[in-house]
Design a protein around this motif. Structure first.
Motif, PDB file in Angstrom:
ATOM      1  N   GLN A  79      69.169  17.281 144.856  1.00  0.00           N
ATOM      2  CA  GLN A  79      69.334  15.865 144.562  1.00  0.00           C
ATOM      3  C   GLN A  79      68.979  15.653 143.100  1.00  0.00           C
ATOM      4  OE1 GLN A  79      68.054  13.281 148.256  1.00  0.00           O
ATOM      5  NE2 GLN A  79      66.482  14.804 147.891  1.00  0.00           N
ATOM      6  N   TYR A  80      69.594  14.653 142.490  1.00  0.00           N
ATOM      7  CA  TYR A  80      69.279  14.405 141.081  1.00  0.00           C
ATOM      8  C   TYR A  80      69.235  12.914 140.805  1.00  0.00           C
ATOM      9  CZ  TYR A  80      74.331  13.665 140.637  1.00  0.00           C
ATOM     10  OH  TYR A  80      75.615  13.203 140.806  1.00  0.00           O
ATOM     11  N   VAL A  81      68.515  12.574 139.749  1.00  0.00           N
ATOM     12  CA  VAL A  81      68.500  11.224 139.195  1.00  0.00           C
ATOM     13  C   VAL A  81      68.951  11.331 137.746  1.00  0.00           C
ATOM     14  CG1 VAL A  81      67.101   9.227 138.557  1.00  0.00           C
ATOM     15  CG2 VAL A  81      66.629  10.447 140.692  1.00  0.00           C
ATOM     16  N   LEU A  82      69.991  10.601 137.416  1.00  0.00           N
ATOM     17  CA  LEU A  82      70.561  10.615 136.071  1.00  0.00           C
ATOM     18  C   LEU A  82      70.440   9.209 135.489  1.00  0.00           C
ATOM     19  CD1 LEU A  82      72.364  11.722 133.732  1.00  0.00           C
ATOM     20  CD2 LEU A  82      74.335  11.082 135.139  1.00  0.00           C
ATOM     21  N   GLU A  83      69.640   9.061 134.462  1.00  0.00           N
ATOM     22  CA  GLU A  83      69.528   7.758 133.819  1.00  0.00           C
ATOM     23  C   GLU A  83      70.693   7.545 132.858  1.00  0.00           C
ATOM     24  OE1 GLU A  83      65.662   6.182 132.776  1.00  0.00           O
ATOM     25  OE2 GLU A  83      64.720   7.999 133.581  1.00  0.00           O
ATOM     26  N   ARG A  84      71.095   6.289 132.722  1.00  0.00           N
ATOM     27  CA  ARG A  84      72.241   5.966 131.883  1.00  0.00           C
ATOM     28  C   ARG A  84      71.996   6.439 130.449  1.00  0.00           C
ATOM     29  NH1 ARG A  84      76.564   2.516 132.231  1.00  0.00           N
ATOM     30  NH2 ARG A  84      75.793   1.585 134.170  1.00  0.00           N
ATOM     31  N   GLY A  85      73.020   7.073 129.879  1.00  0.00           N
ATOM     32  CA  GLY A  85      72.906   7.579 128.513  1.00  0.00           C
ATOM     33  C   GLY A  85      74.234   8.132 128.048  1.00  0.00           C
ATOM     34  N   GLU A  86      74.196   8.998 127.082  1.00  0.00           N
ATOM     35  CA  GLU A  86      75.412   9.556 126.511  1.00  0.00           C
ATOM     36  C   GLU A  86      76.209  10.301 127.570  1.00  0.00           C
ATOM     37  OE1 GLU A  86      76.765  12.511 122.814  1.00  0.00           O
ATOM     38  OE2 GLU A  86      74.649  12.003 123.165  1.00  0.00           O
ATOM     39  N   GLY A  87      77.507  10.072 127.580  1.00  0.00           N
ATOM     40  CA  GLY A  87      78.390  10.734 128.527  1.00  0.00           C
ATOM     41  C   GLY A  87      78.680   9.942 129.782  1.00  0.00           C
ATOM     42  N   VAL A  88      77.946   8.844 130.002  1.00  0.00           N
ATOM     43  CA  VAL A  88      78.160   8.009 131.183  1.00  0.00           C
ATOM     44  C   VAL A  88      79.046   6.835 130.800  1.00  0.00           C
ATOM     45  CG1 VAL A  88      77.090   6.538 132.930  1.00  0.00           C
ATOM     46  CG2 VAL A  88      75.938   8.631 132.174  1.00  0.00           C
ATOM     47  N   GLY A  89      80.148   6.687 131.498  1.00  0.00           N
ATOM     48  CA  GLY A  89      81.039   5.564 131.258  1.00  0.00           C
ATOM     49  C   GLY A  89      81.303   4.807 132.546  1.00  0.00           C
ATOM     50  N   THR A  90      81.272   3.489 132.482  1.00  0.00           N
ATOM     51  CA  THR A  90      81.531   2.661 133.660  1.00  0.00           C
ATOM     52  C   THR A  90      82.556   1.606 133.274  1.00  0.00           C
ATOM     53  OG1 THR A  90      79.491   1.482 133.067  1.00  0.00           O
ATOM     54  CG2 THR A  90      79.382   2.988 134.924  1.00  0.00           C
ATOM     55  N   GLY A  91      83.728   1.677 133.883  1.00  0.00           N
ATOM     56  CA  GLY A  91      84.818   0.801 133.497  1.00  0.00           C
ATOM     57  C   GLY A  91      85.023  -0.353 134.456  1.00  0.00           C
ATOM     58  N   ASP A  92      85.708  -1.362 133.967  1.00  0.00           N
ATOM     59  CA  ASP A  92      86.025  -2.547 134.767  1.00  0.00           C
ATOM     60  C   ASP A  92      87.496  -2.484 135.169  1.00  0.00           C
ATOM     61  OD1 ASP A  92      85.883  -5.049 135.977  1.00  0.00           O
ATOM     62  OD2 ASP A  92      86.374  -6.091 134.115  1.00  0.00           O
TER      63      ASP A  92
END
Length: 416
Positions: free
Chosen positions: A193-206
Motif C-alpha cells: 500500500q502507498y500514500v502519495l502526496e500531491r506534487g510533481e508528476g500528478v495531474g488532475t483534469g476537469d
C-alpha cells in the motif's frame, strides 16, 4: 423571545438547510454560503476549490477523528447528518468528499496499522485523500481493467519508488492533497500500500463529461514518474478472519443515497422560494397570486412530504450502518452488516425512484418561470440521476427479491 415571536417562528415548518448538529460544529455559515452560490457555480462551471478548501479548514474531512487527533469526534451516523446538509447546499461538494471519508472509516477500523495511522495523521492536519486504485477504461470497446501505479520501481539515485499510470472517473481527486493505492514494489515483488502526496508528476483534469455532478472533479487523474517515498510504502492490511462480515458496512452506497436525500431536501427548500417568487398566475387559476393558488400550495406540500419520506428512508439506512459499525468484532457483526446492506438496498430503490420525481415537480411548480438557465434548477434532476446511476437500482431490486424468496445473500462488493 416573546411567545408570539416563538409561535411565528414555529409557524414556518418544513426542512432547514443546516441541521442543529452542523451548526453546533461550526459549519452553518459555510454551508449557507455554499448553498447561495451553488446555482452560479453550475452556470459558470466554476469548480469549488475555495469552498472545499474552507470546509477542509473547518475540519469537515476530519469529522470522525477524535478531538485530540484533530477532529470533531462525531459518530458515523452524525457524519451522514452533516454530509446530507452539505449535499443540500451543493451535492457536487458532498460527493467529492466521499472517497476520502471512506478512507478515514477504513483507517479508524485499523488505526494500529502504520498505513492507516499515516492516513489518520494527515487527516488530522485537514488533508484529504483521493484514490489511485484500478480503473476500467469505459471508452475503449472491450477494454480490460488497468491498475494505476501497478508497479513501483525502485530508483537508486533518488532513493524512492517511481510509478506512472492513469485513473479515469477519479471523483474528488481534483481537490485532494494525497492519493492512496496498492502496487507491486520491484525490489521484493510484494504487494504494498502507498500514500502519495500531491506534487510533481500528478495531474488532475476537469474532463468529466457527465450531464450531472459536473463539478465533482470526476475527470482523469494522471501520474507520470511520480515519486513515492519509501517511508510511505506499507505492507498490505492483514487478511480478514473467516468470521469477518463481508459487506464492508456498505458505506459507499449509503453515502451516495444520503447525498440524493440532501438534494431532495434542497428541492423542498427551493419549492418554497420558487412559489413565493412567482409574480403571475395562469388566467384560469383560482387566485390572483400564485402563492395563494390552492393547487400550487398542494404541490409544495407534496414536495415537502415526499422529500421528508426520502430523508426518513435514508435515515433508516444510516441507522443500520451505525449499528453495523458498532457491531465490529462482536458475534453479531455478520447479521448487523447484512441488515445494513439490505437497508441500503431498500433505501436506494425507494429514493432513486422518488427523488427524480420530486425534482420534476419543482419545474411543474414554477412552470415557465423556472426553465431559465439562470436559476439552474434543472441541476437537481440531473445530479440525482447521475448519483443514482452508481450500481443501478434494477439490480438491487432483483437481489432483494431473490433474498426474500430464497435467502440468497447480496454480493460483497463495496456498493453493497
Amino acid at each position: 423571545m416573546t411567545d408570539r415571536t416563538h409561535t411565528a417562528e414555529l409557524a414556518f415548518g418544513g426542512p432547514r438547510l443546516v441541521s442543529p448538529l452542523a451548526a453546533k460544529l461550526g459549519f452553518a455559515q459555510s454551508l449557507a454560503d455554499i448553498a447561495s452560490t451553488a446555482a452560479a457555480r453550475e452556470r459558470e462551471h466554476r469548480l469549488p476549490h475555495e469552498e472545499i478548501a474552507q470546509l477542509k479548514a473547518l475540519g469537515f474531512g476530519a469529522l470522525r477523528l477524535p478531538a485530540d487527533a484533530g477532529g470533531h469526534g462525531v459518530s458515523l451516523r452524525e457524519l451522514l447528518v452533516v454530509a446530507r446538509d452539505l449535499a443540500a447546499a451543493d451535492s457536487n461538494i458532498a460527493h467529492a468528499f466521499r472517497n476520502h471519508l471512506w478512507q478515514v472509516e477504513a483507517a479508524l477500523r485499523q488505526r494500529d496499522h502504520p498505513f492507516h495511522a499515516h492516513v489518520l495523521g494527515l487527516t488530522g492536519r485537514n488533508k484529504t485523500f483521493g484514490l489511485s486504485f484500478a480503473e476500467t477504461d469505459v471508452i475503449a470497446a472491450g477494454a480490460r481493467p488497468t491498475r494505476v501505479l501497478s508497479r513501483l520501481e525502485w530508483d537508486e539515485i533518488r532513493q524512492a519508488y517511481v510509478g506512472s499510470g492513469d485513473k479515469i472517473y477519479a471523483t474528488g481527486n481534483l481537490y485532494n492533497d494525497a492519493f492512496i493505492g496498492m502496487a507491486v514494489e520491484s525490489r521484493a515483488g510484494r504487494t504494498v500500500q502507498y500514500v502519495l502526496e500531491r506534487g510533481e508528476g500528478v495531474g488532475t483534469g476537469d474532463d468529466w463529461q457527465g450531464f450531472g455532478q459536473r463539478l465533482t472533479g470526476s475527470g482523469t487523474a494522471t501520474f507520470r514518474d511520480v515519486l513515492v517515498q519509501p517511508a510511505h510504502v506499507y505492507p498490505p492490511d492483514p487478511p480478514k478472519s473467516g468470521d469477518a462480515a463481508p459487506w464492508g458496512y456498505t458505506f459507499h452506497q449509503v453515502y451516495l443515497t444520503n447525498c440524493i436525500a440532501g438534494i431532495a431536501r434542497r428541492v423542498a427548500l427551493d419549492a418554497v422560494e420558487v412559489l413565493r417568487a412567482r409574480g403571475r398566475n395562469f388566467y384560469h387559476g383560482e387566485a390572483e397570486h400564485p402563492v395563494d393558488e390552492p393547487v400550487l400550495q398542494a404541490l409544495v406540500g407534496r414536495i415537502r412530504g415526499y422529500a421528508a419520506g426520502v430523508e426518513a428512508s435514508a435515515d433508516r439506512a444510516a441507522d443500520a450502518l451505525q449499528r453495523a459499525w458498532d457491531s465490529h468484532g462482536t458475534p453479531g457483526e455478520h447479521d448487523a452488516t447484512l441488515a445494513a446492506t439490505l437497508a441500503a438496498m431498500e433505501a436506494k430503490i425507494v429514493i432513486d425512484d422518488l427523488a427524480p420525481q420530486i425534482a420534476s415537480w419543482l419545474i411543474d411548480l414554477g412552470s415557465g418561470s423556472v426553465v431559465s438557465r439562470v436559476g439552474a434548477l434543472d441541476r437537481h434532476w440531473r445530479n440525482i440521476k447521475v448519483i443514482a446511476s452508481h450500481n443501478p437500482r434494477v439490480y438491487k431490486e432483483r437481489l432483494l427479491g431473490q433474498n426474500a424468496l430464497t435467502g440468497q445473500l447480496p454480493p460483497t462488493g463495496a456498493f453493497f
